[in-house]
Design an enzyme around this catalytic site. Structure first.
Site, PDB file in Angstrom:
ATOM      1  N   GLU A   1       0.795  -1.225   0.000  1.00 48.91           N
ATOM      2  CA  GLU A   1       0.000   0.000   0.000  1.00 48.91           C
ATOM      3  C   GLU A   1       0.829   1.278   0.000  1.00 48.91           C
ATOM      4  OE1 GLU A   1      -3.407   0.488  -0.068  1.00 48.91           O
ATOM      5  OE2 GLU A   1      -3.578  -1.647  -0.522  1.00 48.91           O
TER       6      GLU A   1
ATOM      7  N   SER B   1     -44.875 -32.890  28.356  1.00 43.83           N
ATOM      8  CA  SER B   1     -44.836 -33.462  29.711  1.00 43.83           C
ATOM      9  C   SER B   1     -43.709 -32.910  30.562  1.00 43.83           C
ATOM     10  CB  SER B   1     -44.707 -34.984  29.621  1.00 43.83           C
ATOM     11  OG  SER B   1     -45.863 -35.540  29.027  1.00 43.83           O
TER      12      SER B   1
END
Length: 739
Positions: A151, A417
Site C-alpha cells: 500500500e 410433559s
C-alpha cells in the site's frame, strides 16, 4: 529651362551610366562612405552555393529542433507557473471551507465489547469494529510490513503525500486511460477514514491532502500506522486487524503468520470482493502479490517467501460460526440495562464455560447430522445452569452461521410433559405424596380426552410411577384436583416467566415456554428449593480495569420446602432410573422429566444433578412434526453425552432432600368415568361461590357445592416458614364429593 529647374531630380544608385544631362546627380557604389552590404551578401551567397546541399538541409533541421525544444520548455514553464497558481487557489478555496485546524481532533474509535468466558477464553467481540485495539508493538510484525509493501512502501520517508507514487499513478492513468494504481498514502487513507465521506470529488481529495499534512505534523509515523491498522476495514464486518484475524483465522493479530498477514494486507484493495469468506481463490492470489512485494522490498528472504507461498489457502465461513455467538448476542441484549450506553472499550466476563459450550455444541450437531434426514429434525438447543443461577452453556441452534435466531432464549415452544413437575409440585404442596394412588385410565374432561402415549394405561399407580412413566391421565386428574391456577402459581414461583393459560390442559404442557426459562425453573429442585437469579454476566470492566458492573446474584429466596424438594426428587429420579428418561442415566444421582408435544413437534428433556441443571430441545423451526422423536430419545441422549463430560473428575454428590416411602392410607377406588363439559372449569371459582352441578356417567347429579379448589386456594407460605406439609391422602372421588 524653367520647367526643368522646377522638377526635382532624385539620386539613383547603380543605375545605367548615362551622361545625359539629367544624370548629373547620380552616384555609384564607390562613392559611398560605407560600402554597400549587397556585395558582401552576394559573396556569401555564392560561397554557400558552393557548399554541399546535404549540409545546408542538416543545419536547418538542427536549428528547427532546438527552437521547438526551447519553445516546449518555455511553455511548460509557463503552464507550470499557472498550474501552481491554480492549484494554490483550489487548495486555499477548499481549505477555507474546512473548520479551523485548531479544532481538529482524532475521533474516538468505535468501542469494542470483548466477551470472555469464565476461564478467560475469548467468546466473541462485538461492536462496530468487531475487535479490540492492538498496539503496533503487540501485533505480528508481518502485518505492518505487508501493508506497507503493498500500500505505501515509502511510508516512513514521505511527508503525508508521496509525489513519486502520485506521479506514477497519473502516468498510469494517461497510458491506460484509467486508474490502475492508487496514489494515496496510508496517511491519506487514514485521514479519509477518520474525517471524510467516501466521495470521489476534488474537494474531498484536497481536504484529504490537508488532513494528511496535519496528521503527519501531530503524530509520529508509528502512531499513524497503528491508528490505521486498528481502524481500516478488512471485509466481512471486520474493522481493524484484531477483528479480521479473529474473523478469518480464529486467532489474535498477535499470532498471525506471514502468509496470513499477506492475506490481510491484500484485502485492503477490495475488502468485500477479496474476502476469503466470499472468494478464497481471489484472496489467495492477492496474497501472493503481497508476498512478492515484500520480497522485492527486502522485508523477507527467499526461504520465508517459499514457505508462505506453499501455505494452504485460508477458507473462512460466510458468517461468524460457533454456538458461542448465541451467548455474545444475549450479552449484547442485556448489557445496556446494566451499564447504559457503551462509550469505550469494555470487557464482559461471563459465567459461560467454553469447554462445556463446545461439548454442548458438538453433541447437538452430531445428533442432528446423524439423525436429521432419518427423523426429520433440523434444530436443537441446550441450556445448562448451575445451582447459583449462572448459565454455564447455551446453544441456540444447529449452526449460528446459517441462522442467528436464538432458540434457547427466544423460541417459545410447547414443553409437553416436561411441564408436569409443576403440576405434581402443586399436588405435593397440597398434601399428596409420591405414594399417593391414582387410577390411570381413560378420562374425559368436557370435550377433551387426555390420552397416554401409544394409548397404554396402567390402572392404579402411585404418583411416583405416574410421573416416571409420564401418564397424561394422572397429570390431568391432579390438575383438576389442585386447580389450574395453583399449577400456574407454582410454575411462576419456580421461574417460568412466560404467560401461562390457567386451564386443565396446562397439565400436558400446552402453554409455550423457552428452553432457558424451563431449565431455570428446574434449578430449585437441584439446589434444595431456592430460586436463584439466572444470569450470564459476572462483571463488566473498562479497558483499564475499572469495574463498571458486578453481579450480586446470590442464593435467592426459598420457593419450596426441603420436604417437598425431597418428594419431587424421589419422583423425578424414577424418570431417569426406570421411566421415560432411562437413556439419560449415568454414574451420578440424577433426576428430570421428558416432554413431547403433539405429533412430536417438540421433544424435551430437562434433568439435573446436584451440580448442574440442563435442558435440551429438538424440533423444527417451521413446526413440522418429527418422525416419532420423543424426549426420551435425542434429547436424553444429548443430555447424557453433555452431562457425562461435564461431570468428569467432579466428586459425586447426592440430590438434595430426602423422602422415605410410607404405606399409604386406604383410598376408595373409583373408576374414571366421563365427566361433563363443565365438570372442572378452566379457572377455579372464587371461594364460597356455588359451582354448576356435575353430571355423572350413570345419570345421577351431585348436589351443588363449593368449588373443590376453593378450599385450597390460599397463599402458599414461604417453604421454610410454618409447619410441615400435611400428608392427607385424597383421591379424585374425595375431591368430587368434597371430602
Amino acid at each position: 529651362m524653367a520647367n526643368r529647374r522646377d522638377r526635382r531630380i532624385e539620386p539613383s544608385f547603380d543605375g545605367p551610366q548615362d551622361h545625359a544631362e539629367d544624370d548629373v546627380f547620380s552616384v555609384c557604389d564607390e562613392d559611398r562612405v560605407v560600402p554597400s552590404r549587397r556585395k558582401s551578401t552576394a559573396k556569401r551567397k555564392s560561397s554557400k552555393a558552393r557548399a554541399p546541399e546535404r549540409s545546408r538541409g542538416r543545419g536547418k533541421k538542427r536549428r528547427g529542433m532546438f527552437g521547438m525544444f526551447g519553445r516546449l520548455v518555455y511553455w511548460c514553464f509557463v503552464l507550470a507557473i499557472w498550474g501552481g497558481i491554480a492549484a494554490a487557489g483550489i487548495v486555499i478555496y477548499y481549505g477555507a471551507k474546512m473548520p479551523s485546524a485548531t479544532t481538529w481532533a482524532i475521533p474516538d474509535r468505535s468501542p469494542n465489547i470483548k466477551v470472555v468466558g469464565v476461564d478467560g477464553r475469548l467468546i466473541a467481540n462485538r461492536g462496530m469494529t468487531g475487535g479490540e485495539a492492538v498496539g503496533l508493538h503487540e501485533m505480528s510484525p508481518y502485518i505492518p510490513q505487508a501493508v506497507m509493501a503493498i500500500e505505501d512502501r515509502r511510508f516512513y520517508s514521505h511527508f503525508g503525500v508521496d509525489p513519486i507514487g502520485l506521479t506514477r499513478a497519473l502516468l498510469q492513468r494517461v497510458l491506460s486511460g484509467r486508474f490502475t494504481q492508487g496514489g494515496s498514502t496510508l496517511t491519506q487513507q487514514l485521514a479519509k477514514n477518520l474525517f471524510l465521506k467516501p466521495d470521489r470529488t476534488l474537494e474531498r481529495k484536497v481536504q484529504e491532502v490537508l488532513l494528511a499534512f496535519w496528521l503527519e505534523q501531530k503524530h509520529t509515523k508509528d502512531q499513524i500506522l497503528e491508528m490505521y491498522l486498528n481502524r481500516v476495514y478488512f471485509g466481512s464486518g471486520s474493522y481493524g486487524v484484531e477483528a479480521a484475524s479473529r474473523r478469518y483465522f480464529g486467532k489474535s493479530a498477535r499470532d498471525v503468520s506471514l502468509a496470513e498477514a499477506a492475506l490481510l494486507a491484500g484485502l485492503l484493495k477490495a475488502p468485500s470482493r477479496l474476502s476469503p469468506a466470499r472468494d478464497p481463490k481471489a484472496a489467495e492470489a492477492r496474497a501472493q502479490l503481497v508476498l512478492g512485494a515484500m520480497r522485492g522490498e527486502g522485508m523477507i528472504g527467499e526461504k520465508e517467501l517459499a514457505s508462505a507461498m506453499s501455505a494452504p489457502a485460508t477458507r473462512a465461513a460466510a458468517f461468524w460460526t460457533g454456538s458461542e455467538n448465541y451467548v455474545a448476542d444475549r450479552v449484547m441484549e442485556e448489557l445496556p440495562g446494566l451499564i447504559g450506553e457503551v462509550r469505550s472499550d469494555i470487557i464482559v466476563d461471563t459465567t459461560v464455560d467454553m469447554t462445556l459450550q463446545d461439548l454442548a455444541e458438538k453433541s447437538i450437531r452430531r445428533l442432528i447430522d446423524e439423525n436429521g434426514q432419518k427423523l426429520n429434525v433440523s434444530q436443537g438447543a441446550l441450556v445448562s445452569i448451575d445451582n447459583s443461577g449462572a448459565v454455564r452453556a447455551m446453544v441456540g441452534g444447529y449452526d449460528y452461521s446459517t441462522s442467528q435466531f436464538d432458540r434457547a432464549s427466544e423460541a417459545r415452544r410447547q414443553p409437553g410433559s416436561a411441564f408436569k413437575p409443576f403440576v405434581f409440585l402443586a399436588a405435593m404442596e397440597q398434601g399428596r405424596t409420591p405414594d399417593s394412588m391414582r387410577n390411570d385410565a381413560p378420562i374425559k374432561i368436557g370435550k377433551w380426552t387426555p390420552e397416554n402415549y401409544n394409548g397404554k394405561y396402567f390402572g392404579r399407580v402411585t404418583l411416583k410411577t405416574a410421573l416416571a412413566k409420564s401418564l397424561n391421565s394422572v397429570a390431568a386428574q391432579l390438575a383438576m384436583e389442585v386447580g389450574p391456577d395453583a399449577v400456574v402459581e407454582a410454575a411462576h414461583r419456580m421461574g417460568i416467566e412466560s404467560d401461562l393459560q390457567p386451564n386443565v390442559s396446562i397439565s400436558l404442557g400446552t402453554s409455550e415456554v423457552t428452553p432457558l426459562e424451563l431449565t431455570a425453573a428446574y434449578v430449585p429442585f437441584a439446589n434444595g428449593g431456592y430460586r436463584p437469579e439466572v444470569h450470564m454476566i459476572r462483571r463488566v470492566t473498562s479497558a483499564d480495569g475499572k469495574v463498571l458492573y458486578e453481579s450480586t446474584a446470590g442464593g435467592g429466596p426459598r420457593v419450596i420446602s426441603p420436604e417437598v424438594v425431597g418428594m419431587m426428587n424421589a419422583m423425578m429420579t424414577g424418570a431417569v432410573e426406570e421411566g421415560t428418561a432411562k437413556k439419560a442415566a449415568f454414574a451420578w444421582p440424577a433426576a428430570g422429566k421428558t416432554g413431547t408435544s403433539q405429533n412430536s413437534r417438540d421433544a424435551w428433556f430437562v434433568g439435573y444433578t446436584a451440580n448442574l441443571t440442563t435442558g435440551v430441545w429438538f424440533g423444527n423451526d417451521d413446526g413440522k412434526p418429527m418422525k416419532k422423536v420423543t424426549g426420551g430419545a435425542l434429547p436424553a441422549l444429548a443430555w447424557h453425552e453433555f452431562m457425562v463430560a461435564a461431570h468428569e473428575g467432579v466428586p459425586v454428590a447426592a440430590l438434595p432432600g430426602s423422602w422415605t416411602s410410607q404405606p399409604a392410607a386406604p383410598e376408595i377406588a373409583v373408576e374414571n368415568q366421563p365427566l361433563g363439559e363443565n365438570a372442572f372449569p378452566q379457572a377455579p371459582q372464587p371461594a364460597g361461590q356455588a359451582r354448576p352441578a356435575v353430571p355423572l356417567g350413570n345419570g345421577g347429579v351431585l348436589p351443588r357445592q363449593e368449588s373443590p379448589t376453593a378450599s385450597i386456594r390460599r397463599p402458599v407460605p414461604p417453604a421454610d416458614v410454618g409447619g410441615p406439609v400435611q400428608r392427607r391422602e385424597t383421591s379424585i372421588l374425595d375431591v368430587i364429593l368434597g371430602r
